[in-house]
Scaffold this active site. Structure first.
Site, PDB file in Angstrom:
ATOM      1  N   ASP A   1      -1.749  -0.697   6.003  1.00 34.31           N
ATOM      2  CA  ASP A   1      -1.986  -0.008   7.276  1.00 34.31           C
ATOM      3  C   ASP A   1      -3.453   0.164   7.624  1.00 34.31           C
ATOM      4  O   ASP A   1      -3.770   0.711   8.682  1.00 34.31           O
ATOM      5  CB  ASP A   1      -1.327   1.381   7.255  1.00 34.31           C
ATOM      6  CG  ASP A   1      -2.107   2.369   6.404  1.00 34.31           C
ATOM      7  OD1 ASP A   1      -2.401   2.041   5.231  1.00 34.31           O
ATOM      8  OD2 ASP A   1      -2.444   3.458   6.901  1.00 34.31           O
TER       9      ASP A   1
ATOM     10  N   ASP B   1       0.861  -1.173   0.000  1.00 37.87           N
ATOM     11  CA  ASP B   1       0.000   0.000   0.000  1.00 37.87           C
ATOM     12  C   ASP B   1       0.907   1.235   0.000  1.00 37.87           C
ATOM     13  O   ASP B   1       2.099   1.150   0.343  1.00 37.87           O
ATOM     14  CB  ASP B   1      -0.870  -0.030   1.255  1.00 37.87           C
ATOM     15  CG  ASP B   1      -1.653   1.244   1.467  1.00 37.87           C
ATOM     16  OD1 ASP B   1      -2.369   1.659   0.533  1.00 37.87           O
ATOM     17  OD2 ASP B   1      -1.547   1.838   2.561  1.00 37.87           O
TER      18      ASP B   1
ATOM     19  N   LYS C   1      -8.137  -5.370  -3.199  1.00 36.34           N
ATOM     20  CA  LYS C   1      -6.692  -5.486  -3.341  1.00 36.34           C
ATOM     21  C   LYS C   1      -6.260  -6.953  -3.332  1.00 36.34           C
ATOM     22  O   LYS C   1      -5.324  -7.334  -4.039  1.00 36.34           O
ATOM     23  CB  LYS C   1      -5.985  -4.721  -2.221  1.00 36.34           C
ATOM     24  CG  LYS C   1      -6.117  -3.202  -2.327  1.00 36.34           C
ATOM     25  CD  LYS C   1      -5.318  -2.507  -1.233  1.00 36.34           C
ATOM     26  CE  LYS C   1      -5.384  -0.994  -1.378  1.00 36.34           C
ATOM     27  NZ  LYS C   1      -4.578  -0.282  -0.362  1.00 36.34           N
TER      28      LYS C   1
ATOM     29  N   SER D   1      -2.660   0.693  -4.628  1.00 36.70           N
ATOM     30  CA  SER D   1      -3.253   1.911  -4.078  1.00 36.70           C
ATOM     31  C   SER D   1      -4.603   2.229  -4.704  1.00 36.70           C
ATOM     32  O   SER D   1      -4.926   1.775  -5.798  1.00 36.70           O
ATOM     33  CB  SER D   1      -2.300   3.082  -4.330  1.00 36.70           C
ATOM     34  OG  SER D   1      -2.851   4.305  -3.882  1.00 36.70           O
ATOM     35  N   ALA D   2      -5.379   3.034  -3.986  1.00 37.06           N
ATOM     36  CA  ALA D   2      -6.610   3.588  -4.552  1.00 37.06           C
ATOM     37  C   ALA D   2      -6.289   4.731  -5.508  1.00 37.06           C
ATOM     38  O   ALA D   2      -7.155   5.183  -6.260  1.00 37.06           O
ATOM     39  CB  ALA D   2      -7.520   4.097  -3.436  1.00 37.06           C
TER      40      ALA D   2
END
Length: 265
Positions: free
Chosen positions: A215, A8, A192, A42-43
């Protein structure tokens, strides 16, 4: 033997100052030199991921939009899971008509179309990710071949009200807040965890030979599916308890500590 490292970005790979520390850079460079793939997850859109790693790992596979768009190290598409363009257009039309206080952003592949670059929310996001959006009109959305994500921005109470309406109207879409003032909309089933499985299959790597760092709650399925998942110490207690493996926080080289240990084996 670890063959792929997934990570991430926000709150994990980068510090609170939005940089990758030198120690973490060095550890990842050494891993890649040993033939291990490094894959940011990642977004964020692809163009908001590349600047973070371009000066030390310019050619890596990328998982963007939480898995809705996956590319190999040369930028070639591996998988794409867009939402219907018509749904995206309808939602933006609804906002302009009924909720002009909420700003819309549309992401399609490597494109970021925004409603109004002078809007405080959009200007803030441009500053955070370090790239400009393309100011657009509703008519421009009709020309898009696909939409990977909508990002709606506004005051928390306004976002909450719109979230309830959109979830009722579009039950087949994934609609969730990433912050109290951000609402993300994507095709359903985007995870993900599914994306890291797709990357692993593409490169012929058993999922047991992968590790991942994250996280937050949207990292959980990724951390659970890989061979070894590590939660940053800055993650919520519930996430740390669910995974069990904890490394140092994002400001104190949590990734480097684990990767350095792998390279010594």
């Amino acid at each position: 033997m670890v063959k792929i490292i997934f990570s991430d970005i926000d709150g994990t790979l980068i510090t609170n100052q939005l940089i990758v520390t030198q120690r973490t850079r060095d550890a990842l460079i050494r891993a890649v030199e040993k033939g291990i793939y490094f894959v940011p997850v990642s977004a964020r859109m692809p163009e908001a991921i590349k600047p973070i790693i371009k000066d030390f790992l310019p050619k890596t596979p990328i998982i963007s939009y939480n898995g809705a768009f996956i590319q190999d190290e040369n930028g070639k598409e591996i998988a794409s899971s867009p939402m219907p363009v018509q749904d995206g257009l309808e939602i933006c039309e609804y906002l302009e008509d009924r909720h002009p206080e909420i700003a819309w952003n549309v992401y399609s592949g490597e494109k970021w179309l925004s409603q109004d670059r002078s809007n405080k929310w959009i200007a803030r996001e441009e500053e955070v990710v370090g790239i400009p959006s393309q100011e657009s009109q509703l008519g421009d959305l009709k020309q898009l071949p696909e939409i990977h994500k909508l990002l709606l921005m506004g005051e928390p109470d306004d976002i909450l009200a719109v979230e309830e309406v959109l979830k009722d109207c579009y039950p087949d879409l994934s609609i969730a807040k990433s912050y109290p003032y951000y609402l993300e909309i994507m095709a359903s089933g985007i995870q993900k965890g599914k994306a890291v499985e797709q990357i692993s299959a593409h490169y012929g790597v058993p999922i047991t030979e992968t590790i991942a760092f994250g996280d937050n709650f949207n990292d959980l399925d990724m951390l659970e599916v890989v061979g070894q998942g590590y939660v940053m110490a800055n993650g919520p207690e519930a996430v740390r308890e669910a995974i069990g493996r904890i490394t140092a926080d994002n400001n104190n080289d949590g990734i480097a500590l684990v990767v350095e240990g792998l390279l010594e084996v």
